[in-house]
Design an enzyme around this catalytic site. Structure first.
Site, mmCIF file in Angstrom:
data_model
loop_
_atom_site.group_PDB
_atom_site.id
_atom_site.type_symbol
_atom_site.label_atom_id
_atom_site.label_comp_id
_atom_site.label_asym_id
_atom_site.label_seq_id
_atom_site.Cartn_x
_atom_site.Cartn_y
_atom_site.Cartn_z
ATOM 1 N N ASP A 30 0.849 -1.196 0.000
ATOM 2 C CA ASP A 30 0.000 0.000 0.000
ATOM 3 C C ASP A 30 0.885 1.246 0.000
ATOM 4 O O ASP A 30 1.946 1.259 0.625
ATOM 5 C CB ASP A 30 -0.878 -0.016 1.270
ATOM 6 N N GLY A 35 -4.992 4.795 2.765
ATOM 7 C CA GLY A 35 -4.888 3.743 3.783
ATOM 8 C C GLY A 35 -4.163 4.257 5.015
ATOM 9 O O GLY A 35 -3.450 5.262 4.952
ATOM 10 N N ALA A 72 -6.009 -2.094 -4.276
ATOM 11 C CA ALA A 72 -5.505 -0.719 -4.347
ATOM 12 C C ALA A 72 -6.154 -0.006 -5.521
ATOM 13 O O ALA A 72 -6.277 -0.562 -6.611
ATOM 14 C CB ALA A 72 -3.986 -0.733 -4.516
ATOM 15 N N ALA A 73 -6.597 1.206 -5.290
ATOM 16 C CA ALA A 73 -7.190 2.020 -6.367
ATOM 17 C C ALA A 73 -7.415 3.417 -5.821
ATOM 18 O O ALA A 73 -7.399 3.633 -4.609
ATOM 19 C CB ALA A 73 -8.530 1.436 -6.816
ATOM 20 N N TYR A 138 -13.655 6.578 -13.682
ATOM 21 C CA TYR A 138 -13.372 5.521 -12.694
ATOM 22 C C TYR A 138 -14.023 4.205 -13.139
ATOM 23 O O TYR A 138 -13.399 3.141 -13.093
ATOM 24 C CB TYR A 138 -13.902 5.973 -11.330
ATOM 25 N N LYS A 142 -12.224 0.654 -14.123
ATOM 26 C CA LYS A 142 -12.554 -0.655 -13.533
ATOM 27 C C LYS A 142 -12.898 -1.661 -14.644
ATOM 28 O O LYS A 142 -12.492 -2.821 -14.597
ATOM 29 C CB LYS A 142 -13.727 -0.527 -12.555
ATOM 30 N N ARG A 261 -30.245 15.504 -10.735
ATOM 31 C CA ARG A 261 -30.472 14.085 -10.414
ATOM 32 C C ARG A 261 -29.236 13.414 -9.829
ATOM 33 O O ARG A 261 -29.327 12.440 -9.105
ATOM 34 C CB ARG A 261 -30.861 13.326 -11.700
HETATM 35 P P1 NAD Z 1 -9.673 2.966 0.071
HETATM 36 O O1 NAD Z 1 -9.318 4.263 -0.548
HETATM 37 O O2 NAD Z 1 -9.968 2.941 1.530
HETATM 38 O O3 NAD Z 1 -8.582 1.864 -0.228
HETATM 39 C C1 NAD Z 1 -7.688 1.918 -1.320
HETATM 40 C C2 NAD Z 1 -6.332 1.578 -0.794
HETATM 41 O O4 NAD Z 1 -5.423 1.597 -1.891
HETATM 42 C C3 NAD Z 1 -5.788 2.582 0.225
HETATM 43 O O5 NAD Z 1 -5.200 1.893 1.302
HETATM 44 C C4 NAD Z 1 -4.757 3.387 -0.542
HETATM 45 O O6 NAD Z 1 -3.731 3.905 0.289
HETATM 46 C C5 NAD Z 1 -4.265 2.343 -1.531
HETATM 47 N N1 NAD Z 1 -3.715 2.927 -2.755
HETATM 48 C C6 NAD Z 1 -4.243 3.907 -3.519
HETATM 49 N N2 NAD Z 1 -3.449 4.180 -4.563
HETATM 50 C C7 NAD Z 1 -2.390 3.337 -4.461
HETATM 51 C C8 NAD Z 1 -1.225 3.142 -5.231
HETATM 52 N N3 NAD Z 1 -0.964 3.890 -6.331
HETATM 53 N N4 NAD Z 1 -0.340 2.191 -4.853
HETATM 54 C C9 NAD Z 1 -0.563 1.439 -3.745
HETATM 55 N N5 NAD Z 1 -1.650 1.603 -2.954
HETATM 56 C C10 NAD Z 1 -2.546 2.537 -3.315
HETATM 57 O O7 NAD Z 1 -10.928 2.404 -0.761
HETATM 58 P P2 NAD Z 1 -11.891 1.184 -0.466
HETATM 59 O O8 NAD Z 1 -13.251 1.732 -0.348
HETATM 60 O O9 NAD Z 1 -11.364 0.344 0.633
HETATM 61 O O10 NAD Z 1 -11.817 0.401 -1.839
HETATM 62 C C11 NAD Z 1 -11.027 -0.763 -1.995
HETATM 63 C C12 NAD Z 1 -11.209 -1.286 -3.401
HETATM 64 O O11 NAD Z 1 -12.573 -1.654 -3.618
HETATM 65 C C13 NAD Z 1 -10.881 -0.274 -4.491
HETATM 66 O O12 NAD Z 1 -10.309 -0.950 -5.588
HETATM 67 C C14 NAD Z 1 -12.238 0.278 -4.872
HETATM 68 O O13 NAD Z 1 -12.232 0.765 -6.197
HETATM 69 C C15 NAD Z 1 -13.099 -0.958 -4.722
HETATM 70 N N6 NAD Z 1 -14.510 -0.663 -4.463
HETATM 71 C C16 NAD Z 1 -14.879 -0.034 -3.313
HETATM 72 C C17 NAD Z 1 -16.229 0.216 -3.079
HETATM 73 C C18 NAD Z 1 -16.690 0.919 -1.819
HETATM 74 O O14 NAD Z 1 -17.872 1.269 -1.734
HETATM 75 N N7 NAD Z 1 -15.835 1.139 -0.826
HETATM 76 C C19 NAD Z 1 -17.180 -0.154 -4.027
HETATM 77 C C20 NAD Z 1 -16.759 -0.780 -5.191
HETATM 78 C C21 NAD Z 1 -15.416 -1.055 -5.398
#
Ligand code: NAD
Length: 305
Positions: A30, A35, A72-73, A138, A142, A261
């Site tokens: 991470d 995070g 990660a995203a 985004y 995905k 909306r």
């Molecule tokens: P979050 O932002 O809490 O977690 C993302 C994590 O990725 C963080 O710990 C961040 O530090 C790390 N990160 C970001 N860019 C990075 C990079 N370049 N290199 C290494 N680490 C990196 O988000 P989340 O809500 O926990 O989402 C987790 C995953 O689930 C993501 O892929 C998100 O797209 C997907 N997702 C989340 C939801 C939701 O409602 N939370 C819904 C659909 C999909």
């Protein structure tokens, strides 16, 4: 059995990591952009601070891994509109780096966190077979990553599990509508700005339920599997705002709507996934939407006073 969780210090990733440590060795990869170290402090886990945009770092971190959970995203839909190239670098190039590292390191399985946003404005409840038609960058990222996961699975034999999550909420939430309302009301308990007209209606799922679904899906045999993960209920943004206000014990709050909306460019205003497929594995949500929102607020109240 070595498992790597990219984004493992994030909201969902840290819950997933916690569950995975009960089964084997887990390494979190991470960059800590959203995070937090504190989310991992009670968990026995290896931590590598690195960036998925850096192929060498990802390759090194996933050496000898059996499974990579790619979480990660940058999940910010709004930012993906204002900074599309940066979103591409993290959410598409970063995902391809993870896949390529898996191929070169002979990783057997990848589990990918995708999203309901790949469907865009779809018929509801939306099944997995619905067309891919994202309306945000985004969502496009995905979808592109999902296609790479699929080709890597077909070309190189990597077992792949793709989860399309609805809105996930619960303890450690650091973004999204509930977090946003909570922070705004902490700043000004007299007024709450609501993005859009408040009639956006979506499905929300507790993070514990999401993690259980993920672990169950990952166990499924077969080279490639894809599941929606959500709840069977929806709630409007307006109702969420009332629930947050009453839970915080606030009175006479003035609600201000920005109108329209959608809340922001790329927002999908109505979302409900069909979860029949994941339910056929024996999974179902344990928390109602109301319980999930209250649990999220409980956590926010004790951590962001
Ligand atoms: P979050 O932002 O809490 O977690 C993302 C994590 O990725 C963080 O710990 C961040 O530090 C790390 N990160 C970001 N860019 C990075 C990079 N370049 N290199 C290494 N680490 C990196 O988000 P989340 O809500 O926990 O989402 C987790 C995953 O689930 C993501 O892929 C998100 O797209 C997907 N997702 C989340 C939801 C939701 O409602 N939370 C819904 C659909 C999909």
């Amino acid at each position: 059995m070595k498992v790597v969780v990219t984004g493992g210090a994030g909201f969902m990733g840290s819950h997933l990591t916690e569950a995975l440590t009960k089964k084997g060795d887990v390494v979190v990869f991470d960059n800590f952009s959203s995070g937090k170290q504190e989310f991992l402090k009670k968990i026995d886990v290896g931590i590598i601070q690195g960036d998925i945009r850096n192929f060498k770092e990802v390759r090194e971190a996933s050496r000898e891994a059996n499974v990579v959970y790619h979480f990660a995203a940058d999940p910010d839909v709004k930012r993906s509109s204002s900074e599309p190239l940066e979103n591409f670098r993290v959410d598409v190039s970063g995902s391809l780096n993870v896949l390529e590292a898996c191929r070169l390191n002979d990783v057997k399985q990848i589990v990918f966190a995708s999203s309901s946003v790949v469907y865009g404005n779809a018929k509801m409840p939306t099944p997995e077979e619905a067309p891919i038609a994202p309306i945000s960058n985004y969502g496009a990222a995905k979808a592109a990553s999902e296609f790479y996961v699929s080709t890597y699975s077909q070309l190189y034999g990597i077992k792949a599990t793709v989860l399309r999550y609805a809105n996930i909420i619960g303890p450690r939430l650091t973004h999204g509508v509930i977090y946003d309302f909570y922070c705004k009301l902490k700043k000004n308990p007299k007024q709450l700005e609501i993005l859009g007209d408040g009639n956006q209606k979506k499905s929300y799922l507790h993070v514990t339920d999401a993690v259980n679904a993920t672990l169950m899906a990952a166990q499924k045999t077969g080279k490639y599997s894809l599941f929606n993960v959500g709840s069977e209920e929806t709630i409007t943004v307006k109702k969420i705002s009332r629930l947050v206000v009453s839970t915080l014990g606030l009175k006479d709050v003035q609600y201000k709507y920005t109108g329209g909306r959608t809340g922001w460019p790329g927002d999908v205003p109505i979302m409900l996934l069909s979860i029949e497929k994941i339910k056929s594995l024996g999974w179902k949500p344990k928390f109602s939407i109301k319980e999930s929102i209250l649990d999220t607020l409980d956590w926010l109240k004790t951590h962001f006073r």
